[in-house]
Design a protein around this motif. Sequence first.
Motif, PDB file in Angstrom:
ATOM      1  N   SER A   1      -7.401   6.661   7.106  1.00  0.00           N
ATOM      2  CA  SER A   1      -6.014   6.481   6.657  1.00  0.00           C
ATOM      3  C   SER A   1      -5.752   7.055   5.268  1.00  0.00           C
ATOM      4  O   SER A   1      -6.539   6.844   4.341  1.00  0.00           O
ATOM      5  N   PRO A   2      -4.624   7.766   5.095  1.00  0.00           N
ATOM      6  CA  PRO A   2      -4.244   8.241   3.759  1.00  0.00           C
ATOM      7  C   PRO A   2      -3.823   7.106   2.834  1.00  0.00           C
ATOM      8  O   PRO A   2      -3.665   7.314   1.633  1.00  0.00           O
ATOM      9  N   GLN A   3      -3.637   5.899   3.382  1.00  0.00           N
ATOM     10  CA  GLN A   3      -3.345   4.742   2.539  1.00  0.00           C
ATOM     11  C   GLN A   3      -4.600   4.218   1.829  1.00  0.00           C
ATOM     12  O   GLN A   3      -4.510   3.400   0.925  1.00  0.00           O
ATOM     13  N   VAL A   4      -5.780   4.697   2.246  1.00  0.00           N
ATOM     14  CA  VAL A   4      -7.030   4.257   1.629  1.00  0.00           C
ATOM     15  C   VAL A   4      -7.230   5.010   0.313  1.00  0.00           C
ATOM     16  O   VAL A   4      -6.999   6.216   0.233  1.00  0.00           O
ATOM     17  N   SER A   5      -7.663   4.281  -0.714  1.00  0.00           N
ATOM     18  CA  SER A   5      -7.813   4.867  -2.047  1.00  0.00           C
ATOM     19  C   SER A   5      -9.254   4.763  -2.536  1.00  0.00           C
ATOM     20  O   SER A   5     -10.096   4.095  -1.923  1.00  0.00           O
ATOM     21  N   ARG A   6      -9.529   5.416  -3.658  1.00  0.00           N
ATOM     22  CA  ARG A   6     -10.829   5.280  -4.315  1.00  0.00           C
ATOM     23  C   ARG A   6     -11.108   3.826  -4.634  1.00  0.00           C
ATOM     24  O   ARG A   6     -12.239   3.348  -4.490  1.00  0.00           O
TER      25      ARG A   6
END
Length: 523
Positions: free
Chosen positions: A501-506
């Motif tokens: 998912s592009p909603q996942v972050s570092r």
Amino acid sequence: MSGDANCEGGMEEAATSKQQETLQRKKNAILVDGVILNGPVADSKAGEKFVEEASKLIMEEVIKKATDVTEKVCEWQPPEKLKTLLDLDLKDTGETHQRLLKLCQDVIRFSVKTNHPRFFNQLYAGIDYYSLVARFITEALNPSVYTYEVSPVFLLVEEAVLKKMIEFIGWEEGDGIFNPGGSVSNMYAMNLARYKYCPDIKEKGLSGMPRLVLFTSEECHYSVKKAASFLGIGTQNVYFIKSDERGKMIPEELEKQVQRARKEGAAPFFVSATSGTTVLGAFDPLDEIADICEKHDLWLHVDASWGGSVLLSRKHRKLLQGVHRANSVAWNPHKMLMAGIQCCALLVKDNSDLLKRCYSAKASYLFQQDKFYDVSYDTGDKSIQCSRRADAFKFWMTWKALGTTGLEERVNRALALARYLVEEIKKREGFQLLLEPEYANICFWYIPPRLRNMERGPEFWEQLHQVAPTIKERMMKKGSMMLGYQPHCGKANFFRQVIISPQVSREDMDFLLDEIDSLGRDL
């Protein structure tokens, strides 16, 4: 007169009007078996109101909360308790709309939030707003994609999407169809290869067939074995090819097994290679496998259900080097490209109507040849299904919204985050990679402090085997995240982190490692 009084008066008038309308209907009633046939009996206004209220609930409780990391990924309840919390019984009389809305709320509350940024459990995750709207539209229109007359838009959409996917595989032409799952696509391909090898099987059946043998790697998806069972080929006639330490099929072993089958008097006909294995994320060496298939005249199918989306990345598409030499490819946009479950295509290099010849039944009530339009658009006879969902529309909507560039960025970002997590695992005490990943599957062990200085013998691995299941239980009961684990090829249970998912972050990657350490330090 007050506003409230005006409102009450209006409601009374509406109720009176409705009663008069009902009485008039009864006076003019046409009865059949005691049933009044005059006018519709469903209350469309009440239905519209229910949809409106339910839509608000979905918006507030699902969509707006989808990316909120402070929300729980799941609110775990054991099965017997959950049965008591949900009103599951089906009754003789219907429920009120308020009661139904409460049931909807309960369903949302106790369901796993796969849209959550910290849901890493499967090979799908996250929320794509464009495909979601496409799903709303298809659910409302309720189409079935078999003939142009009942599904003109969605048939043309499917044709356009398949054409573009075929282009990315590298074929000049081809055919295809969207199916309910990659497992079904693999079965289609196997049956299609068998039909091409022996067209008489469609009418004469299995009785006169030689012993057919197919080949796939030890790391293949279990659907290959299921397909062999379902199609009557038999699981004993699936020859599993050894894989190397990275999970890739060893071409030399494939050559040996093909020769073995021929010596046994069997008829080799099909090889299923994998691009993106389920656990390790391995990509079989397609060019070398294709050489063997061409040498022995075998159908080459590539199960790229998980890895196919890498074709949209100029940086990473080399993982599928040689895919253009395949006879068929399974590719699931609902995985890495988030088109919404389910969205799965089987793509076929043949453009001679092989799909249709293999699967058609020529139902005269549906596929009439004397229709007033071009019946080549009635593509439903290429499918083993009759009713078929408009799954391509979800992917089409996302592709239209993001463009090829946006889809490519989605793949590149997921793999960049995977690299970040790998480097963080290497830095942290107590974390150990199984292997360097080449895709978005990161497989690793968490070793609690108590075990870190223990000798790596049978007792160590036996105790480590219990760590991942315990941490998984704790994270689910806490609701902080969901992460898969499994044993594999004799190795103790390890975690498999998948990034999509592009909603996942570092920050989510850092949280994942911190949370595992927090939940497992005392083990």
